[in-house]
Design a protein around this motif. Structure first.
Motif, PDB file in Angstrom:
ATOM      1  N   SER A 185     -22.863 -12.363 -15.289  1.00  0.00           N
ATOM      2  CA  SER A 185     -23.265 -10.745 -15.643  1.00  0.00           C
ATOM      3  C   SER A 185     -22.643  -9.837 -14.830  1.00  0.00           C
ATOM      4  CB  SER A 185     -24.531 -10.656 -15.717  1.00  0.00           C
ATOM      5  OG  SER A 185     -24.893  -9.326 -16.544  1.00  0.00           O
ATOM      6  N   GLN A 227     -19.303  -7.371 -16.210  1.00  0.00           N
ATOM      7  CA  GLN A 227     -19.313  -5.725 -16.120  1.00  0.00           C
ATOM      8  C   GLN A 227     -18.196  -5.280 -15.491  1.00  0.00           C
ATOM      9  OE1 GLN A 227     -23.337  -4.125 -15.405  1.00  0.00           O
ATOM     10  NE2 GLN A 227     -24.129  -6.303 -15.462  1.00  0.00           N
ATOM     11  N   ASP A 233     -27.206  -7.544 -19.974  1.00  0.00           N
ATOM     12  CA  ASP A 233     -26.644  -6.401 -19.706  1.00  0.00           C
ATOM     13  C   ASP A 233     -24.987  -6.339 -19.565  1.00  0.00           C
ATOM     14  OD1 ASP A 233     -29.225  -6.015 -18.775  1.00  0.00           O
ATOM     15  OD2 ASP A 233     -29.146  -6.901 -16.717  1.00  0.00           O
TER      16      ASP A 233
END
Length: 653
Positions: A566, A570, A595
C-alpha cells in the motif's frame, strides 16, 4: 444371407500390402464395425488364421459387398493406411462409372418400368428390397451417389420442352441448378450423410474429363451454371459460415481437389486470408497443398500435422494427377511442397506449424524463410523435435529474414548448443526479431549467461518469455546483469513459474531502480513470499522505476505484505496493472490496500484480487474503492488461468 455381388475394388492386393501386425489390427477393427450379421456369423478362429488372400475370399464371398466396401475403407483410414483407402476409393469411382457406361438406360429413363431396370438387376447393379415389395436399391451406394451428382451437373431441358411438360403435368417438379445449394447444405447432410460423397462427386464432374464422360453416357451437356453454384456453396471466404470448423475446411479442400480445376479453386479461395488445417493423413496433405498454392491473399495459416504421417510410404496418387508438383510424391515432399507454396505468398504474414514424432519440419521451413518473396512476420513452431544441426540452420535463417519479427518456440526442447546458437543469432546485427518466446524449452541457469549477453547487444528484442524454465535465483541474477546495460531494449520479461524466490526478487529490485527499459514483468507462480515482495515494493517507490504492469499471480503473498504494498502504491506514478490473483489477502489485507486504491492520484487502472465478495465487509470495502476511484477496475480472481498465464494478453504476437 443373400449371395454377395462382386466388390467394386480388388480387395486381395490391398490386404496383401499389410504386414502381419497390421493384418491382425485390420481383423480386430473389422469385427468392431459389424453391427448386425455382416461378419459375426463367421468363425473368429477362421478369421484369425486367415492370411490376406484367404481373408479377402471370406469377405468377398460370404459378406454383403456394400458393407465390405464401406468398412474396408473405414478400417484403412483408422489404421492410417490412407494410401490403401484412396486406392479402394479410386477403384470404386471407376467401377461406378463403368457400370453406368455398360448399362446406359433407354431413352424412357429408369422410370420406364421393370424392363428399364432389368439390365442393372441382371448385372447385380440393383437388388430387390426384401422389406418393400416391388422396390429396388443399389448394391453399391457409390453407384447411387454418382448419378445423383450427375443429375445436378447436367444441363436442364430447353425452356420450350419444360413448358410443354408443365402443360401436360402441372404437378411434375421443375428442377433448377439452385438445388445444388440444398444438396451441399449442412442441414441436408445431417439428415443424409451419403450426400457428402455426392457433393465430392459433383465437384469432379464439371471438369473436362468428367464432363466428357457424362455427355457420352447421358447424351446431354454439363451445365455451365454448375460451377457458379458450387462456388456459392463451397467458397472458403472470410464471411462463409460453412467453414465454421476445421472439419468443414478439410471437406471444402477435398471437394476443390476433386475438381482438379485450377480456375475453380482460385475463385473459391480468392478471399481467403486466414485458414486453420489439421492434417491427419497424407491424402489430406496433397489436397491442402493443391488448394493453398492458389490462395493469393493468404495472411495467416495454422497447420497441425498428426503423429506418424511422415512415417509411411505414399502410393495413393493417381498416375495421371494433373498437378505437376504433386507427381511422384512422398510424404516428406508433400509437406515440403506446402511450405514452399506458402513461402512464395507475399501476403502470408502469420504461420503456425505443429509436428509430433517427425524431425523433418525445419528443413522445408528454412527454405521458406530463404525464399526471396517470403514476408512472414510471425512464426510459431510447436512440438517440433529436431537435431542441433537443424536448429542451427534455423538460427542462420533468422539472420537472413528481414520480415520475421515474432518467433514462438514454446514447448520445444532446445539442446544446449541449439540454445547457444539462438542467443548468438539474437546478437547478430541482421537479426530482426522483436518478440521471442522460449516458454517450456527446458532452459536452465546455464543458458542465462548467453541470454544475458544477447540482451546487451540486441538492438531490436523488446519481448522475451522464459516461462516454465527452471532458471532459479542465480539465473535471474545473470539476466539482470544484461538487463542493467543502457543499450538493452527489453521491455517485457515473463518469468512465470521459473523457480524464483526472494533472492531473485532482490536482483530484480536493484534492476528496476536503475532506470531500466523494463515496463512489464511477470513473476507469477514463483514463491517470492513476504521478503520477495518487500524488495519489489522498494523499487516501486523509486522515481526511476518504469514498471507499468506487474503480475504476481500465486506468489505466496499474505496479508502481512499489504502494508508495504500500500505504501509503495501511494508513491508510485507509473504502475497501471497489478495482478495479485491466487494470493489470500483476506479482509485485513484488502483494507490496508484501500488507502492506496481509493486515491484518484493512484495511476492503477486494473487490479486483480482473490476476494470473497459474499463477505459483507469485503463487499463494502470494494464499493468504497469504486466510489472514491471510479477509474479503477477490480477483477475478482476465483480460480487460476486454465490455458494461459495472466500476461499472455500483453505478450502480443
Amino acid at each position: 444371407m443373400l449371395p454377395s455381388a462382386q466388390l467394386g475394388f480388388h480387395l486381395q492386393p490391398l490386404l496383401e500390402q499389410l504386414h502381419q501386425d497390421e493384418l491382425s489390427k485390420f481383423k480386430a477393427l473389422l469385427r468392431t464395425l459389424s453391427l448386425k450379421d455382416e461378419f459375426q456369423h463367421i468363425s473368429p478362429t477362421e478369421v484369425e488364421e486367415a492370411d490376406g488372400k484367404q481373408l479377402a475370399e471370406i469377405l468377398t464371398n460370404r459378406c454383403p459387398s456394400c458393407w465390405v466396401e464401406t468398412v474396408t475403407i473405414q478400417v484403412f483410414d483408422k489404421m492410417n493406411r490412407t494410401d490403401l483407402s484412396e486406392r479402394a476409393k479410386d477403384e470404386l469411382r471407376e467401377a461406378s462409372l463403368k457400370s453406368l457406361l455398360e448399362n446406359k438406360p433407354p431413352s424412357v429413363g429408369l422410370g420406364g418400368g421393370e424392363a428399364a431396370l432389368r439390365p442393372l438387376l441382371d448385372r447385380n447393379g440393383l437388388q430387390e428390397s426384401q422389406d418393400h415389395g416391388g422396390c429396388c436399391s443399389f448394391v453399391r451406394l457409390s453407384v447411387q451417389q454418382l448419378p445423383a451428382a450427375a443429375f445436378c451437373a447436367l444441363e436442364a431441358e430447353d425452356e420450350e420442352e419444360e413448358e410443354e411438360e408443365e402443360e401436360e403435368d402441372e404437378s411434375s417438379p421443375s428442377w433448377d441448378i439452385g438445388d445444388v445449394q440444398q444438396l451441399l447444405s449442412g442441414e441436408e447432410r445431417l439428415k443424409s450423410p451419403a450426400l457428402t460423397q455426392v457433393g465430392c462427386f459433383l465437384f469432379g464432374l464439371p471438369g473436362e474429363k468428367g464432363a466428357k464422360a457424362l455427355e457420352t453416357v447421358f447424351g446431354c451437356q454439363v451445365s455451365t451454371e454448375v460451377k457458379r453454384e458450387l462456388l456459392k456453396c463451397r467458397s472458403v471466404s472470410d464471411g462463409n459460415k460453412a467453414c465454421s470448423s476445421t472439419a468443414d475446411t478439410k471437406e471444402v479442400l477435398y471437394c476443390l481437389y476433386e475438381s482438379q480445376d485450377e480456375r475453380l479453386v482460385k475463385d473459391a479461395v480468392a478471399q481467403v486470408k486466414e485458414i486453420s488445417i489439421h492434417l491427419t493423413s497424407t491424402s489430406e496433405m496433397m489436397q491442402s497443398s493443391f488448394c493453398l498454392k492458389r490462395c493469393q491473399n493468404l495472411e495467416k495459416v495454422s497447420l497441425q500435422v498428426d503423429k506418424g504421417i511422415f512415417l509411411e510410404n505414399d502410393t495413393a496418387l493417381k498416375p495421371d494427377t494433373q498437378v505437376e508438383s504433386l507427381k511422384n510424391l512422398s510424404p516428406a515432399d508433400a509437406y515440403r511442397n506446402i511450405c514452399l507454396a506458402l513461402g512464395g505468398l507475399e501476403t502470408l504474414t502469420h504461420l503456425t506449424l505443429q509436428g509430433n514424432d517427425q524431425d523433418d519440419l525445419l528443413p522445408p521451413l528454412c527454405e521458406v524463410l530463404r525464399h526471396p518473396k517470403c514476408n512472414l512476420q510471425y512464426l510459431r513452431l510447436a512440438s517440433c523435435p529436431a537435431t542441433t544441426e537443424r536448429w542451427a540452420d534455423l538460427s542462420s535463417c533468422l539472420r537472413i529474414s528481414q520480415s520475421l519479427t515474432c518467433l514462438n518456440l514454446t514447448a520445444n526442447e532446445l539442446p544446449g548448443e541449439a540454445a547457444k546458437g539462438l542467443c548468438r543469432t539474437l546478437s547478430h546485427p541482421k537479426c530482426f526479431l522483436q518478440r521471442l518466446s522460449l516458454e517450456n524449452c527446458h532452459l536452465t541457469e546455464a543458458n542465462c549467461k548467453e541470454l544475458s549477453s544477447a540482451l546487451i547487444v540486441s538492438q531490436r528484442l523488446t519481448h522475451l518469455c522464459l516461462a516454465k524454465n527452471a532458471l532459479g535465483d542465480r539465473g535471474v541474477k545473470l539476466l539482470c546483469e544484461g538487463l542493467s546495460y543502457p543499450e538493452c531494449q527489453l521491455q517485457t520479461l515473463v518469468l512465470w513459474c521459473c523457480s524464483i524466490t526472494s533472492g531473485g526478487c532482490f536482483h530484480l529490485s536493484k534492476l528496476l531502480q536503475q532506470n531500466s527499459q523494463l515496463t512489464h514483468l511477470d513473476l507469477g507462480l514463483n514463491h517470492i513470499g513476504i521478503t520477495g515482495l518487500k524488495f519489489l515494493c522498494e523499487s516501486l517507490k523509486k522515481p526511476l522505476c518504469n514498471l507499468r504492469c506487474l503480475w504476481l499471480w500465486g506468489c505466496a503473498i499474505s496479508p502481512f505484505c499489504c502494508a508495504d504494498l500500500s505504501s509503495a502504491l501511494q508513491r508510485n506514478r507509473n504502475l497501471i496493472t497489478l495482478d495479485l490473483g491466487q494470493n489470500f489477502l483476506g479482509y485485513s489485507g484488502i483494507k490496508m490496500l484501500c488507502d492506496a486504491l481509493k486515491l484518484q492520484s493512484c495511476p492503477l487502472r486494473t487490479v486483480r484480487l482473490k476476494i470473497d465478495e459474499s463477505v459483507f465487509r469485503i463487499r463494502k470495502l470494494l464499493e468504497e474503492i469504486k466510489e472514491s476511484n471510479p477509474q479503477l477496475t477490480i477483477e475478482s480472481d476465483h480460480q487460476g488461468p486454465k490455458h494461459s498465464r495472466p500476461s499472455s494478453r500483453d505478450f502480443i504476437f
